[in-house]
Design a protein around this motif. Structure first.
Motif, PDB file in Angstrom:
ATOM      1  N   UNK A   1     -38.471 -42.576  19.611  1.00 42.19           N
ATOM      2  CA  UNK A   1     -38.728 -41.800  20.083  1.00 42.19           C
ATOM      3  C   UNK A   1     -40.101 -42.132  21.564  1.00 42.19           C
ATOM      4  N   UNK A   2     -40.592 -42.962  21.399  1.00 43.02           N
ATOM      5  CA  UNK A   2     -40.733 -43.790  22.796  1.00 43.02           C
ATOM      6  C   UNK A   2     -40.496 -43.424  24.037  1.00 43.02           C
ATOM      7  N   UNK A   3     -38.981 -44.056  23.912  1.00 39.84           N
ATOM      8  CA  UNK A   3     -37.910 -43.706  24.883  1.00 39.84           C
ATOM      9  C   UNK A   3     -36.695 -42.107  25.121  1.00 39.84           C
ATOM     10  N   UNK A   4     -36.744 -41.509  24.113  1.00 40.06           N
ATOM     11  CA  UNK A   4     -36.416 -40.854  24.433  1.00 40.06           C
ATOM     12  C   UNK A   4     -37.579 -39.418  24.738  1.00 40.06           C
ATOM     13  N   UNK A   5     -37.334 -38.725  24.934  1.00 42.14           N
ATOM     14  CA  UNK A   5     -37.167 -36.975  25.529  1.00 42.14           C
ATOM     15  C   UNK A   5     -37.852 -36.143  23.791  1.00 42.14           C
TER      16      UNK A   5
ATOM     17  N   UNK B   1     -23.279 -42.586  19.548  1.00 45.73           N
ATOM     18  CA  UNK B   1     -24.129 -42.204  19.340  1.00 45.73           C
ATOM     19  C   UNK B   1     -25.135 -43.638  19.474  1.00 45.73           C
ATOM     20  N   UNK B   2     -25.038 -44.193  20.620  1.00 46.06           N
ATOM     21  CA  UNK B   2     -25.929 -45.971  20.679  1.00 46.06           C
ATOM     22  C   UNK B   2     -27.800 -45.620  20.980  1.00 46.06           C
ATOM     23  N   UNK B   3     -27.687 -46.450  20.316  1.00 43.83           N
ATOM     24  CA  UNK B   3     -29.495 -46.058  19.824  1.00 43.83           C
ATOM     25  C   UNK B   3     -30.215 -45.077  19.007  1.00 43.83           C
ATOM     26  N   UNK B   4     -29.957 -44.716  18.268  1.00 48.55           N
ATOM     27  CA  UNK B   4     -29.670 -43.518  17.524  1.00 48.55           C
ATOM     28  C   UNK B   4     -30.320 -43.946  16.113  1.00 48.55           C
ATOM     29  N   UNK B   5     -31.461 -44.297  15.474  1.00 48.04           N
ATOM     30  CA  UNK B   5     -31.537 -44.557  14.180  1.00 48.04           C
ATOM     31  C   UNK B   5     -31.340 -44.559  12.842  1.00 48.04           C
ATOM     32  N   UNK B   6     -30.889 -45.960  12.171  1.00 50.66           N
ATOM     33  CA  UNK B   6     -29.918 -45.776  11.058  1.00 50.66           C
ATOM     34  C   UNK B   6     -31.306 -45.428   9.834  1.00 50.66           C
ATOM     35  N   UNK B   7     -30.321 -44.880   8.692  1.00 49.96           N
ATOM     36  CA  UNK B   7     -30.908 -44.245   7.742  1.00 49.96           C
ATOM     37  C   UNK B   7     -31.181 -45.940   6.372  1.00 49.96           C
TER      38      UNK B   7
ATOM     39  N   UNK C   1     -39.394 -38.252  10.085  1.00 48.30           N
ATOM     40  CA  UNK C   1     -38.217 -38.621  10.158  1.00 48.30           C
ATOM     41  C   UNK C   1     -37.291 -39.319   8.428  1.00 48.30           C
ATOM     42  N   UNK C   2     -38.446 -39.301   7.492  1.00 43.86           N
ATOM     43  CA  UNK C   2     -38.359 -39.196   6.087  1.00 43.86           C
ATOM     44  C   UNK C   2     -38.434 -37.937   5.745  1.00 43.86           C
ATOM     45  N   UNK C   3     -37.905 -38.581   4.204  1.00 38.94           N
ATOM     46  CA  UNK C   3     -37.144 -37.648   3.262  1.00 38.94           C
ATOM     47  C   UNK C   3     -37.496 -37.946   2.100  1.00 38.94           C
TER      48      UNK C   3
ATOM     49  N   UNK D   1     -37.490 -33.186  22.932  1.00 37.69           N
ATOM     50  CA  UNK D   1     -36.633 -32.311  22.713  1.00 37.69           C
ATOM     51  C   UNK D   1     -35.179 -33.409  22.294  1.00 37.69           C
ATOM     52  N   UNK D   2     -35.050 -34.393  22.548  1.00 41.09           N
ATOM     53  CA  UNK D   2     -33.971 -35.178  22.154  1.00 41.09           C
ATOM     54  C   UNK D   2     -33.955 -35.725  20.747  1.00 41.09           C
ATOM     55  N   UNK D   3     -35.750 -36.417  20.668  1.00 42.96           N
ATOM     56  CA  UNK D   3     -35.455 -36.654  19.438  1.00 42.96           C
ATOM     57  C   UNK D   3     -35.824 -35.502  17.832  1.00 42.96           C
ATOM     58  N   UNK D   4     -36.400 -33.777  18.477  1.00 46.17           N
ATOM     59  CA  UNK D   4     -35.964 -32.545  17.385  1.00 46.17           C
ATOM     60  C   UNK D   4     -34.508 -32.023  17.490  1.00 46.17           C
ATOM     61  N   UNK D   5     -33.892 -32.526  18.424  1.00 44.90           N
ATOM     62  CA  UNK D   5     -32.374 -32.349  18.292  1.00 44.90           C
ATOM     63  C   UNK D   5     -31.553 -33.386  17.144  1.00 44.90           C
ATOM     64  N   UNK D   6     -32.328 -34.426  17.315  1.00 42.69           N
ATOM     65  CA  UNK D   6     -31.568 -35.795  16.788  1.00 42.69           C
ATOM     66  C   UNK D   6     -32.012 -35.288  15.233  1.00 42.69           C
ATOM     67  N   UNK D   7     -33.617 -35.579  14.980  1.00 39.34           N
ATOM     68  CA  UNK D   7     -34.113 -35.108  13.516  1.00 39.34           C
ATOM     69  C   UNK D   7     -32.897 -34.218  12.683  1.00 39.34           C
ATOM     70  N   UNK D   8     -32.685 -32.580  13.498  1.00 41.53           N
ATOM     71  CA  UNK D   8     -32.308 -31.432  13.290  1.00 41.53           C
ATOM     72  C   UNK D   8     -30.567 -31.822  12.853  1.00 41.53           C
ATOM     73  N   UNK D   9     -30.434 -32.522  13.428  1.00 37.12           N
ATOM     74  CA  UNK D   9     -28.408 -32.856  13.551  1.00 37.12           C
ATOM     75  C   UNK D   9     -28.817 -33.551  12.573  1.00 37.12           C
ATOM     76  N   UNK D  10     -29.177 -35.047  11.916  1.00 34.98           N
ATOM     77  CA  UNK D  10     -28.935 -35.455  10.621  1.00 34.98           C
ATOM     78  C   UNK D  10     -29.499 -34.732   9.615  1.00 34.98           C
TER      79      UNK D  10
END
Length: 532
Positions: A368-372, A442-448, A405-407, A374-383
């Motif tokens: 989240x600190x290094x990404x825009x 998708x390099x750099x995406x966090x993992x569950x 980011x938690x469920x 809108x990209x953070x939201x897009x990543x979460x919604x995609x997951x």
């Protein structure tokens, strides 16, 4: 109430003052004004009576039908009275047409008094079965009275005294006044149980018609006292017509506008039919069907009137929109439970054996600190788009909440799931697989990472009357959250009770006892290698 009563008695008080002071009872004889005033009021009353009669037929309500007959009877004879205006249609006075008004008002009083009775379903049906006969009888009576008056058969061949205050007219005034007064009292009682503007208008109309009858019997022809009863009748009928129009504009149909007048049985019957139809449409919405298209078919099956069908169609469209807008915020198992048992929405909970799955994204903060944003939201919604269907649709989990980011997912909370431990672990592994497939390339995406724990928890609703949420609370939930923090990305860590429940169907790896926050003793935990 006292002020209203005094205000309604003012016309009658003024009438008797004019009788006591003949010099104040001014004379004004204008035949065209009389003719058009009386005829206009009669026409308005006929239209109102016919509209009420049609609404009564649609709803199957005897009270509204009797009120319509009260208006039609008084309107019909009032129209005959208009013909008595000398020099307009007839050359001179006609006794039958002159006395038509008190006769019509007396008949109207009979119907008004009957409408005030609380009749049951059987008598309601009996009146409606004779609907055509009663209307035809009233029309026949009007016709016979007109013919009798024009042919001047006895006793309508005798001229009236100058002031018309004869014995029969006084009799009509007394009897009709008592009946109208009774109707006004009954409708006032009805208003106290069921406040409605139309009920106020009808109650006032009965009072004004009582006073009009008194004025008819004792007024001096073409004097202020004589004109008064014409004005009182006009106000009474126009007030009801105005109230009906007001309710019509508010509710969209005359049948709905007259709802305040209906018998209790009619209201119960209409509400029951409408509720059953709406329930069926709600079930159609849950199945994903075309709700508006089905509304007409459902309305016909439940024998709803046209205006009810239109209302049902609008309600169905709103139901579809509300379902589409709010369904994503309510877990499907919880929605189904609330539909089956509305009491499940009450604050409080019950103790149940559950399995709780916690999952979050390891490294989310750094991403989240290094990404825009809108990209953070897009990543979460995609997951969530690929993992939520796996957890909810495929394995029956109930999402208790999302937190960034938690469920948190609970099993065996919305309904009985004897295999809830196995479901929770299977869902956690499937969630990891779906997320890994999405994150590939998708390099750099966090993992569950995920944790699962089984045990008792209090499951129910917490919050306030205005805002509440579904929750699973207890040490079982807390430990599941701690186990999740001990997992590595892509790993599922489970507690000892969960491990025991799935031991026969899973390959597990014993972990070193975990020192978890809030725990004074090391916690036994296992990593899930695979399911058999």
């Amino acid at each position: 109430m006292v002020r209203w009563s005094l205000a309604l008695l003012l016309p009658l008080a003024g009438f008797f003052v004019l009788l006591a002071r003949p010099g104040w009872d001014v004379h004004w004889e204008h035949h065209p004004s009389h003719f058009w005033l009386v005829l206009t009021v009669a026409v308005v009353n006929v239209v109102l009576g016919l509209a009420m009669s049609e609404a009564a037929r649609r709803r199957g309500d005897a009270r509204v039908f009797l009120v319509s007959l009260a208006f039609l009877a008084s309107a019909g004879f009032l129209g005959l009275h208009a013909l008595a205006t000398p020099g307009v249609l007839l050359d001179g006075k006609n006794t039958g047409f002159v006395v038509a008004t008190p006769v019509g008002l007396f008949l109207g009083a009979c119907f008004a008094a009957l409408s005030g009775l609380d009749i049951g379903p059987e008598r309601n049906l009996a009146v409606l079965r004779r609907e055509r006969l009663l209307r035809f009888g009233l029309l026949l009576l009007l016709t016979l009275w007109a013919v009798w008056s024009l042919t001047s058969f006895p006793p309508l061949d005798q001229p009236l005294p100058p002031d018309d205050a004869t014995g029969p007219l006084v009799g009509f005034a007394v009897a009709g006044g008592v009946l109208y007064a009774y109707a006004a009292w009954r409708y006032l009682e009805l208003y106290r149980r069921r406040p409605a503007f139309l009920l106020v208008a009808v109650t006032i109309a009965w009072v004004l018609l009582t006073e009009a009858l008194v004025a008819v019997a004792f007024a001096r022809n073409w004097h202020a006292t004589w004109w008064e009863w014409h004005v009182l009748m006009a106000i009474a009928f126009l007030l009801v017509a105005g109230a009906a129009r007001y309710e019509y504009r508010r509710r969209g149909s005359l049948a709905e506008a007259l709802g305040g007048l209906y018998l209790e049985d009619t209201i119960a019957r209409v509400n029951d039919g409408y509720a059953r139809a709406l329930t069926e449409l709600a079930e159609e919405a849950e199945r994903g069907g075309d709700v508006p298209a089905r509304s007409r078919e459902v309305a016909a099956r439940f024998n709803l009137a046209d205006d009810q069908a239109a209302l049902l169609e609008r309600a169905a469209a709103q139901l579809r929109d509300v379902d589409r807008l709010y369904r994503p915020y309510v877990p499907a198992p919880l929605a189904e439970r609330l539909r089956r048992d509305p009491r499940a929405a009450e604050l409080g909970g019950e103790k149940r054996e559950v399995s709780v799955l916690f999952a979050d994204l390891q490294g989310f903060t750094a991403f989240s600190e290094r990404a825009d944003p809108t990209d953070v939201i897009a990543m979460l919604n995609a997951y969530w788009a690929v993992t939520v269907p796996v957890v909810v649709r495929d394995h029956g989990g109930l999402i208790e909440r999302f937190a960034g980011d938690a469920v948190m997912v609970v099993f065996n909370a919305g309904g009985d799931q004897p295999d809830h431990a196995n479901r929770a672990v299977t869902a956690a592994l499937a969630m990891q697989t779906a997320a890994d497939e999405l994150a590939a390339g998708r390099a750099g995406w966090p993992r569950f990472r995920a944790g699962v724990n089984t045990g008792p928890a209090v499951v129910g609703n917490v919050g306030t009357v205005e805002h509440r949420s579904f929750a699973a609370i207890g040490e079982t939930t807390n430990l599941a959250a701690r186990l999740q923090t001990a997992a590595a990305p892509g790993q599922v860590v489970i507690g000892a009770v969960t491990a025991e429940a799935i031991a026969d169907s899973a390959v597990l790896e014993a972990l070193e006892p975990l020192q978890l926050k809030g725990k004074s003793q090391p916690v036994v935990a296992f990593g899930v290698v695979r399911l058999n």
